[in-house]
Scaffold this motif. Structure first.
Motif, PDB file in Angstrom:
ATOM      1  N   MET A  29       0.839  -1.187   0.000  1.00 17.37           N
ATOM      2  CA  MET A  29       0.000   0.000   0.000  1.00 17.37           C
ATOM      3  C   MET A  29       0.881   1.247   0.000  1.00 17.37           C
ATOM      4  O   MET A  29       1.894   1.299   0.691  1.00 17.37           O
ATOM      5  CB  MET A  29      -0.917   0.021   1.220  1.00 17.37           C
ATOM      6  CG  MET A  29      -1.905   1.160   1.191  1.00 17.37           C
ATOM      7  SD  MET A  29      -3.165   1.067   2.497  1.00 17.37           S
ATOM      8  CE  MET A  29      -2.184   0.987   3.963  1.00 17.37           C
ATOM      9  N   LEU A  30       0.470   2.232  -0.797  1.00 15.24           N
ATOM     10  CA  LEU A  30       1.178   3.503  -0.848  1.00 15.24           C
ATOM     11  C   LEU A  30       0.161   4.619  -1.017  1.00 15.24           C
ATOM     12  O   LEU A  30      -0.999   4.367  -1.341  1.00 15.24           O
ATOM     13  CB  LEU A  30       2.196   3.529  -1.995  1.00 15.24           C
ATOM     14  CG  LEU A  30       1.691   3.383  -3.426  1.00 15.24           C
ATOM     15  CD1 LEU A  30       1.226   4.705  -4.017  1.00 15.24           C
ATOM     16  CD2 LEU A  30       2.805   2.827  -4.291  1.00 15.24           C
ATOM     17  N   ASN A  47     -11.294  -1.775   0.002  1.00 20.39           N
ATOM     18  CA  ASN A  47     -10.618  -2.995   0.468  1.00 20.39           C
ATOM     19  C   ASN A  47      -9.107  -2.800   0.488  1.00 20.39           C
ATOM     20  O   ASN A  47      -8.559  -1.924  -0.172  1.00 20.39           O
ATOM     21  CB  ASN A  47     -10.939  -4.166  -0.449  1.00 20.39           C
ATOM     22  CG  ASN A  47     -12.394  -4.533  -0.448  1.00 20.39           C
ATOM     23  OD1 ASN A  47     -13.216  -3.854   0.141  1.00 20.39           O
ATOM     24  ND2 ASN A  47     -12.718  -5.604  -1.128  1.00 20.39           N
ATOM     25  N   LEU A  48      -8.453  -3.692   1.194  1.00 21.12           N
ATOM     26  CA  LEU A  48      -6.991  -3.746   1.230  1.00 21.12           C
ATOM     27  C   LEU A  48      -6.550  -5.160   0.891  1.00 21.12           C
ATOM     28  O   LEU A  48      -7.237  -6.129   1.205  1.00 21.12           O
ATOM     29  CB  LEU A  48      -6.462  -3.379   2.616  1.00 21.12           C
ATOM     30  CG  LEU A  48      -6.730  -1.970   3.095  1.00 21.12           C
ATOM     31  CD1 LEU A  48      -6.313  -1.831   4.545  1.00 21.12           C
ATOM     32  CD2 LEU A  48      -6.004  -0.964   2.240  1.00 21.12           C
ATOM     33  N   THR A  51      -5.680  -4.171  -7.956  1.00 20.83           N
ATOM     34  CA  THR A  51      -5.229  -2.902  -7.396  1.00 20.83           C
ATOM     35  C   THR A  51      -6.427  -1.991  -7.208  1.00 20.83           C
ATOM     36  O   THR A  51      -7.273  -1.855  -8.090  1.00 20.83           O
ATOM     37  CB  THR A  51      -4.186  -2.252  -8.327  1.00 20.83           C
ATOM     38  OG1 THR A  51      -3.059  -3.140  -8.402  1.00 20.83           O
ATOM     39  CG2 THR A  51      -3.732  -0.907  -7.790  1.00 20.83           C
ATOM     40  N   LEU A  52      -6.482  -1.363  -6.038  1.00 27.98           N
ATOM     41  CA  LEU A  52      -7.624  -0.555  -5.643  1.00 27.98           C
ATOM     42  C   LEU A  52      -7.175   0.849  -5.259  1.00 27.98           C
ATOM     43  O   LEU A  52      -6.157   1.023  -4.587  1.00 27.98           O
ATOM     44  CB  LEU A  52      -8.330  -1.206  -4.454  1.00 27.98           C
ATOM     45  CG  LEU A  52      -8.685  -2.684  -4.630  1.00 27.98           C
ATOM     46  CD1 LEU A  52      -9.191  -3.270  -3.320  1.00 27.98           C
ATOM     47  CD2 LEU A  52      -9.703  -2.859  -5.739  1.00 27.98           C
ATOM     48  N   VAL A  83      -1.993  -2.188  -3.807  1.00 29.42           N
ATOM     49  CA  VAL A  83      -1.498  -2.782  -5.045  1.00 29.42           C
ATOM     50  C   VAL A  83      -1.818  -4.275  -5.097  1.00 29.42           C
ATOM     51  O   VAL A  83      -1.575  -5.012  -4.142  1.00 29.42           O
ATOM     52  CB  VAL A  83       0.019  -2.537  -5.203  1.00 29.42           C
ATOM     53  CG1 VAL A  83       0.559  -3.193  -6.458  1.00 29.42           C
ATOM     54  CG2 VAL A  83       0.295  -1.034  -5.217  1.00 29.42           C
ATOM     55  N   GLY A  84      -2.348  -4.701  -6.237  1.00 33.39           N
ATOM     56  CA  GLY A  84      -2.731  -6.087  -6.444  1.00 33.39           C
ATOM     57  C   GLY A  84      -1.691  -6.873  -7.224  1.00 33.39           C
ATOM     58  O   GLY A  84      -0.501  -6.567  -7.192  1.00 33.39           O
ATOM     59  N   LEU A  85      -2.168  -7.864  -7.947  1.00 37.11           N
ATOM     60  CA  LEU A  85      -1.289  -8.792  -8.655  1.00 37.11           C
ATOM     61  C   LEU A  85      -1.004  -8.409 -10.105  1.00 37.11           C
ATOM     62  O   LEU A  85      -0.262  -9.112 -10.785  1.00 37.11           O
ATOM     63  CB  LEU A  85      -1.906 -10.199  -8.624  1.00 37.11           C
ATOM     64  CG  LEU A  85      -2.023 -10.833  -7.237  1.00 37.11           C
ATOM     65  CD1 LEU A  85      -2.835 -12.120  -7.305  1.00 37.11           C
ATOM     66  CD2 LEU A  85      -0.651 -11.085  -6.644  1.00 37.11           C
ATOM     67  N   GLU A  86      -1.574  -7.314 -10.574  1.00 31.29           N
ATOM     68  CA  GLU A  86      -1.345  -6.917 -11.966  1.00 31.29           C
ATOM     69  C   GLU A  86       0.124  -6.549 -12.193  1.00 31.29           C
ATOM     70  O   GLU A  86       0.858  -6.273 -11.248  1.00 31.29           O
ATOM     71  CB  GLU A  86      -2.206  -5.698 -12.342  1.00 31.29           C
ATOM     72  CG  GLU A  86      -3.688  -5.871 -12.136  1.00 31.29           C
ATOM     73  CD  GLU A  86      -4.159  -5.378 -10.774  1.00 31.29           C
ATOM     74  OE1 GLU A  86      -5.376  -5.209 -10.620  1.00 31.29           O
ATOM     75  OE2 GLU A  86      -3.336  -5.186  -9.866  1.00 31.29           O
ATOM     76  N   CYS A  87       0.507  -6.524 -13.442  1.00 32.89           N
ATOM     77  CA  CYS A  87       1.866  -6.118 -13.807  1.00 32.89           C
ATOM     78  C   CYS A  87       2.071  -4.653 -13.420  1.00 32.89           C
ATOM     79  O   CYS A  87       1.258  -3.797 -13.776  1.00 32.89           O
ATOM     80  CB  CYS A  87       2.049  -6.306 -15.321  1.00 32.89           C
ATOM     81  SG  CYS A  87       3.608  -5.662 -15.928  1.00 32.89           S
TER      82      CYS A  87
END
Length: 149
Positions: free
Chosen positions: A68-69, A94-95, A100-101, A132-136
């Motif tokens: 998270m940033l 959500n976290l 990515t949210l 930040v999620g799993l995307e590139c």
């Protein structure tokens, strides 16, 4: 809990270490990339050497201090324009999701607080939070660039 829910939770726990490493690594890469973008005033991520909490973060969390940033734009209005232009990154509170949210904390989580209260908590109207999620990370950076316009 139903057997299906128990199974899904078990799967989530079994893959948490791998997901965390990917998401935290992507977050660090994204934080570094955000520092160079026009329109972004500042980036707050404890994995950046320029962060005042870098040393304590490194001591407590190692080389990957989380997924998270936050970053600041010029104004509250710029934040809303930015979020409305996002295509890959989703709006949600959500976290640690697989996606990515983005969220504008001052108008959501802290929306019921007065401007004075938010100021005392160092919650700025100019801040966007990313989980930040799993995307590139390159794809995420491109989405942010296009959303900045």
């Amino acid at each position: 809990m139903t057997p299906q829910v128990a199974y899904m939770q078990t799967l989530g726990l079994e893959t948490m270490e791998v997901r965390y490493a990917r998401q935290a690594g992507s977050c660090l890469q994204l934080a570094r990339g955000l520092q160079d973008l026009d329109g972004i005033e500042s980036v707050n991520y404890t994995g950046l050497e320029s962060n005042p909490f870098y040393l304590i973060s490194k001591e407590q969390f190692g080389s990957l201090p989380g997924a998270m940033l936050t970053f600041d734009l010029a104004s509250r209005e710029d934040c809303f324009r930015f979020m409305n232009r996002l295509k890959l990154i989703r709006r949600a509170t959500n976290l640690f999701d697989n996606k990515t949210l983005a969220i504008h904390p001052a108008s959501t989580i802290y929306g019921s607080f007065s401007p004075e209260q938010r100021l005392s908590m160092d919650v700025s109207d100019k801040t966007i939070r990313l989980s930040v999620g799993l995307e590139c990370p390159d794809d995420l950076l491109e989405d942010i660039k296009q959303a900045l316009g």
